[in-house]
Design a protein around this motif. Structure first.
Motif, PDB file in Angstrom:
ATOM      1  N   THR A 178     -14.065 -17.337  11.411  1.00 27.12           N
ATOM      2  CA  THR A 178     -15.006 -16.248  11.165  1.00 27.12           C
ATOM      3  C   THR A 178     -14.999 -15.936   9.673  1.00 27.12           C
ATOM      4  N   LEU A 179     -16.163 -15.932   9.063  1.00 27.81           N
ATOM      5  CA  LEU A 179     -16.285 -15.571   7.649  1.00 27.81           C
ATOM      6  C   LEU A 179     -16.763 -14.134   7.544  1.00 27.81           C
ATOM      7  N   PHE A 180     -15.949 -13.284   6.919  1.00 32.12           N
ATOM      8  CA  PHE A 180     -16.336 -11.914   6.601  1.00 32.12           C
ATOM      9  C   PHE A 180     -16.900 -11.920   5.184  1.00 32.12           C
ATOM     10  N   THR A 181     -18.206 -11.780   5.068  1.00 34.14           N
ATOM     11  CA  THR A 181     -18.812 -11.833   3.729  1.00 34.14           C
ATOM     12  C   THR A 181     -18.378 -10.643   2.888  1.00 34.14           C
ATOM     13  N   ASN A 182     -18.180  -9.497   3.498  1.00 30.05           N
ATOM     14  CA  ASN A 182     -17.633  -8.295   2.847  1.00 30.05           C
ATOM     15  C   ASN A 182     -18.350  -7.940   1.551  1.00 30.05           C
ATOM     16  N   GLY A 183     -19.638  -8.210   1.501  1.00 26.41           N
ATOM     17  CA  GLY A 183     -20.440  -7.874   0.330  1.00 26.41           C
ATOM     18  C   GLY A 183     -20.196  -8.755  -0.875  1.00 26.41           C
ATOM     19  N   ALA A 184     -19.419  -9.846  -0.718  1.00 27.59           N
ATOM     20  CA  ALA A 184     -19.043 -10.682  -1.866  1.00 27.59           C
ATOM     21  C   ALA A 184     -19.615 -12.090  -1.799  1.00 27.59           C
ATOM     22  N   CYS A 185     -20.257 -12.455  -0.710  1.00 30.55           N
ATOM     23  CA  CYS A 185     -20.761 -13.818  -0.534  1.00 30.55           C
ATOM     24  C   CYS A 185     -22.264 -13.785  -0.281  1.00 30.55           C
ATOM     25  N   GLU A 186     -22.986 -14.625  -0.989  1.00 31.38           N
ATOM     26  CA  GLU A 186     -24.424 -14.732  -0.791  1.00 31.38           C
ATOM     27  C   GLU A 186     -24.711 -15.827   0.234  1.00 31.38           C
ATOM     28  N   LEU A 187     -25.333 -15.451   1.337  1.00 31.04           N
ATOM     29  CA  LEU A 187     -25.652 -16.408   2.384  1.00 31.04           C
ATOM     30  C   LEU A 187     -27.125 -16.799   2.271  1.00 31.04           C
ATOM     31  N   THR A 188     -27.400 -17.864   1.517  1.00 31.80           N
ATOM     32  CA  THR A 188     -28.762 -18.373   1.454  1.00 31.80           C
ATOM     33  C   THR A 188     -29.101 -18.998   2.803  1.00 31.80           C
ATOM     34  N   PRO A 189     -30.379 -19.197   3.089  1.00 34.77           N
ATOM     35  CA  PRO A 189     -30.731 -19.825   4.370  1.00 34.77           C
ATOM     36  C   PRO A 189     -30.038 -21.164   4.584  1.00 34.77           C
ATOM     37  N   ASP A 190     -29.916 -21.982   3.544  1.00 37.98           N
ATOM     38  CA  ASP A 190     -29.266 -23.281   3.689  1.00 37.98           C
ATOM     39  C   ASP A 190     -27.780 -23.127   3.987  1.00 37.98           C
ATOM     40  N   VAL A 191     -27.115 -22.212   3.272  1.00 39.57           N
ATOM     41  CA  VAL A 191     -25.689 -21.987   3.507  1.00 39.57           C
ATOM     42  C   VAL A 191     -25.469 -21.440   4.911  1.00 39.57           C
ATOM     43  N   ARG A 243     -21.586 -25.764  11.618  1.00 36.17           N
ATOM     44  CA  ARG A 243     -20.173 -26.131  11.668  1.00 36.17           C
ATOM     45  C   ARG A 243     -19.373 -25.263  12.644  1.00 36.17           C
ATOM     46  N   GLY A 244     -20.013 -24.273  13.234  1.00 37.77           N
ATOM     47  CA  GLY A 244     -19.335 -23.421  14.196  1.00 37.77           C
ATOM     48  C   GLY A 244     -18.698 -22.188  13.608  1.00 37.77           C
ATOM     49  N   VAL A 245     -19.016 -21.859  12.348  1.00 38.07           N
ATOM     50  CA  VAL A 245     -18.451 -20.676  11.703  1.00 38.07           C
ATOM     51  C   VAL A 245     -19.208 -19.433  12.159  1.00 38.07           C
ATOM     52  N   THR A 246     -18.481 -18.415  12.586  1.00 43.41           N
ATOM     53  CA  THR A 246     -19.077 -17.120  12.911  1.00 43.41           C
ATOM     54  C   THR A 246     -19.228 -16.313  11.629  1.00 43.41           C
ATOM     55  N   LEU A 247     -20.420 -15.783  11.392  1.00 43.93           N
ATOM     56  CA  LEU A 247     -20.695 -15.022  10.175  1.00 43.93           C
ATOM     57  C   LEU A 247     -20.694 -13.537  10.500  1.00 43.93           C
ATOM     58  N   GLU A 248     -19.837 -12.789   9.814  1.00 44.38           N
ATOM     59  CA  GLU A 248     -19.719 -11.345  10.044  1.00 44.38           C
ATOM     60  C   GLU A 248     -20.009 -10.633   8.720  1.00 44.38           C
ATOM     61  N   GLU A 249     -21.106  -9.872   8.696  1.00 41.83           N
ATOM     62  CA  GLU A 249     -21.542  -9.240   7.454  1.00 41.83           C
ATOM     63  C   GLU A 249     -21.225  -7.748   7.379  1.00 41.83           C
ATOM     64  N   THR A 250     -20.597  -7.212   8.409  1.00 41.15           N
ATOM     65  CA  THR A 250     -20.155  -5.822   8.360  1.00 41.15           C
ATOM     66  C   THR A 250     -18.957  -5.719   7.425  1.00 41.15           C
ATOM     67  N   LEU A 251     -18.910  -4.669   6.626  1.00 41.12           N
ATOM     68  CA  LEU A 251     -17.827  -4.516   5.658  1.00 41.12           C
ATOM     69  C   LEU A 251     -16.485  -4.275   6.348  1.00 41.12           C
ATOM     70  N   ILE A 252     -15.421  -4.698   5.660  1.00 34.90           N
ATOM     71  CA  ILE A 252     -14.061  -4.511   6.160  1.00 34.90           C
ATOM     72  C   ILE A 252     -13.544  -3.148   5.725  1.00 34.90           C
TER      73      ILE A 252
END
Length: 299
Positions: free
Chosen positions: A166-179, A186-195
């Motif tokens: 699970t990737l916690f973007t935590n406001g620090a990662c830019e998720l472009t459509p391609d990314v 690849r099976g990665v769960t994307l979690e954009e809620t802040l920690i």
């Protein structure tokens, strides 16, 4: 006394370099503050013949072996300044000044951790930076990535070989459509809620109140030299994907004649085994400069 070489830092790279030098019967002073980067980890992994051994035991054994050589002097302390030039360097420490013909910087780096409550207390025990060092022991369990920047996207993709990610973007990662598409494929769960904080062994508590449980967590830190002596001496620094490091050439020479560097402070990526190899080569290069001092002259 004027030492042939003063080694700044007595961790894995510094000791590996020192071993080459004392075996060449050169006088070496190691100045070490006793703050190994992996001092928080219970076990070291990925180092051939030492896999699973506590890192402190590896360091203690290495030091005992070095101390069998009569040309070694070990000084526990902190260097505050380096002045001088080739064959006449002066290192100021908290216990006085020492002189040397060559300087080898093996000071290591400091990790700048993401500002997440509870992370620093778990650094090296349930929050890690290197999957090759710590991924296997998570037994293909759930792995959380605490986003800190672009390298976190790389970590998320890489760590899918070690568990359910699970990737916690935590406001620090830019998720472009391609990314986003690539990581999802690849099976990665994307979690954009802040920690909100880390809790328990490796629990992630989100600002909406959810608590997610993991076998372990990873984050990509940004590093910088653990000591300011390289910069104050005038050594050129450079940016790497992992942070700031001392710039060296293929012979481990810095931009200051007579000053060399090795280990995490001068290369990326970082691990014990890579530091040892880098240090061993640096020790040989420093020795060569003592045999052929003309090699220090600029072309």
């Amino acid at each position: 006394m004027i030492y042939d070489v003063i080694v700044m830092g007595g961790s894995y790279a510094g000791m590996a370099a020192t071993l080459q030098l004392v075996r060449a019967r050169r006088s070496v002073l190691v100045i070490d503050a006793g703050e190994r980067r992996n001092r928080f980890a219970a076990h070291a992994h990925g180092f051939l013949s030492q896999d699973g051994v506590p890192p402190g035991e590896i360091a203690q054994l290495a030091r005992r072996q070095l101390e069998a050589y009569p040309t070694l002097t070990w000084l526990e302390g902190q260097a505050t300044a380096i002045t001088g030039e080739v064959d006449a360097f002066c290192v100021t420490t908290d216990s006085g000044a020492r002189q040397g013909r060559r300087i080898l910087l093996a000071t290591g780096v400091t990790d700048q951790l993401p500002d997440v409550p509870g992370l620093a207390q778990r650094w090296g025990t349930s929050v890690f930076h290197c999957p090759y060092c710590h991924g296997y022991e998570l037994n293909q369990g759930r792995i959380g990535i605490i986003g800190s920047g672009p390298l976190s996207l790389h970590q998320a993709a890489l760590l899918t070989d070690w568990g359910e990610v699970t990737l916690f973007t935590n406001g620090a990662c830019e998720l472009t459509p391609d990314v986003r598409a690539d990581l999802t494929q690849r099976g990665v769960t994307l979690e954009e809620t802040l920690i909100a904080q880390l809790d328990g062994h490796a629990d992630v508590v989100l600002v909406d109140g959810r608590r997610l449980y993991f076998a372990g967590l990873f984050t990509a830190t940004r590093t910088s030299p653990a000591s300011p002596v390289a910069a104050t001496l005038g050594c050129a620094l450079e940016d790497s994907p992992m942070g700031v490091q001392v710039r060296i050439d293929a012979e481990h020479k810095t931009s200051v004649p007579g000053v060399f560097a090795c280990g995490d402070v001068a290369r990326a990526p970082h691990s014990v085994s890579l530091a040892v190899g880098h240090g061993a080569m640096a020790g040989a290069q420093v020795h060569r400069s003592l045999v052929w001092p003309e090699s220090l002259r600029p072309a």
